[in-house]
Write an enzyme that holds these catalytic residues in place. Structure first.
Site, PDB file in Angstrom:
ATOM      1  N   ASN A 246     -68.508  96.461  23.886  1.00 19.94           N
ATOM      2  CA  ASN A 246     -69.807  96.483  24.414  1.00 19.94           C
ATOM      3  C   ASN A 246     -70.414  97.677  24.340  1.00 19.94           C
ATOM      4  O   ASN A 246     -69.993  98.636  24.827  1.00 19.94           O
ATOM      5  CB  ASN A 246     -70.028  95.907  25.913  1.00 19.94           C
ATOM      6  CG  ASN A 246     -71.220  96.267  26.569  1.00 19.94           C
ATOM      7  OD1 ASN A 246     -72.138  95.426  26.039  1.00 19.94           O
ATOM      8  ND2 ASN A 246     -71.405  97.028  27.537  1.00 19.94           N
ATOM      9  N   GLU A 247     -71.488  97.725  23.449  1.00 29.56           N
ATOM     10  CA  GLU A 247     -72.600  98.788  23.468  1.00 29.56           C
ATOM     11  C   GLU A 247     -71.628 100.222  23.026  1.00 29.56           C
ATOM     12  O   GLU A 247     -71.891 101.210  23.865  1.00 29.56           O
ATOM     13  CB  GLU A 247     -73.613  98.970  24.608  1.00 29.56           C
ATOM     14  CG  GLU A 247     -74.455  97.959  24.851  1.00 29.56           C
ATOM     15  CD  GLU A 247     -75.154  97.647  26.038  1.00 29.56           C
ATOM     16  OE1 GLU A 247     -74.957  98.980  26.846  1.00 29.56           O
ATOM     17  OE2 GLU A 247     -75.915  96.914  26.496  1.00 29.56           O
TER      18      GLU A 247
END
Length: 248
Positions: free
Chosen positions: A200-201
């Site tokens: 994630n990110e």
């Protein structure tokens, strides 16, 4: 004897396999069984049919060990023209993103809190969930199986570049392969999971070595489960060709 019995949702036996074996003390043995399930009731968003397989080790007539695994029967495919196909039929994912906590009740979430939350989302028209940003609780995935949600299961919030001083980046090089392997082995029998997420990110998403780190993770995911695709949740997306290509 390894006895495996498949039960339907009413706990009726629908198939079984029995394999005799001998094993000396201190030795290990891996046994493969193939069981034919005639005319299975397919798992879907509308009809989340589930089965269970009870695997039991018998020493003579004595039960030495037993475990029960819940599973569903379904097919998935991703087509560039038709989109996502569940059991050969196009299904549009109407998804939401859920963190591991239950809001005001904290991280140790009572199961009924998750059940009520998922029932509300289902009534709103949601049929898909992205778990963020770490492996979800097994009970949460059990509910997704039972209530008919499509799940994108996410493994990491950090790779080698940290977001916080004492984050997972300190352990990524040593533990990431084992953690992905354990993650997939724990959850791969959930019919609700139709997509893995490797991060994630992630800070590496727009760095020169980011594709190499992701390729390593994708290879591990596909080695342990070749039936599902792998993606990442990115927040720095560039379509101008100025950044290195990312493996699919």
């Amino acid at each position: 004897m390894l006895r495996s019995v498949v039960l339907d949702s009413a706990r009726h036996e629908v198939a079984r396999s029995e394999t005799p074996f001998s094993l000396a003390s201190g030795q290990k043995l891996e046994i493969e069984q193939r069981i034919r399930l005639d005319a299975p009731r397919l798992w879907s968003v509308e009809t989340p049919n589930l089965y269970a397989i009870r695997s039991e080790v018998l020493d003579g007539q004595r039960s030495a060990d037993a475990t029960t695994t819940v599973f569903g029967v379904r097919t998935i495919a991703y087509d560039k023209n038709q989109g996502f196909l569940l059991n050969g039929r196009h299904v549009k994912m109407n998804g939401v993103n859920l963190h591991h906590d239950g809001g005001g009740v904290g991280a140790a979430v009572p199961e009924r809190v998750w059940e009520r939350r998922l029932e509300t989302l289902k009534a709103m028209g949601a049929n898909a969930i992205r778990t963020s940003h770490n492996p979800p609780a097994p009970e949460f995935l059990d509910l997704c199986d039972r209530l008919g949600f499509l799940v994108m299961a996410e493994a990491f919030d950090e790779w080698t570049l940290g977001k916080v001083p004492e984050g997972y980046h300190k352990y990524f090089s040593e533990w990431s392969e084992r953690d992905v392997t354990d993650f997939v082995h724990r959850d791969r029998n959930h019919p609700s999971i139709v997509l893995w997420s490797a991060g994630n990110e992630i800070g590496e998403q727009d760095t020169p070595d980011g594709a190499q780190v992701l390729r390593r993770l994708v290879d591990i995911f596909h080695r342990e489960d070749p039936t599902r695709p792998v993606t990442t949740g990115n927040d720095h997306i560039a379509a101008d060709g100025g950044r290195p290509p990312r493996p699919s």
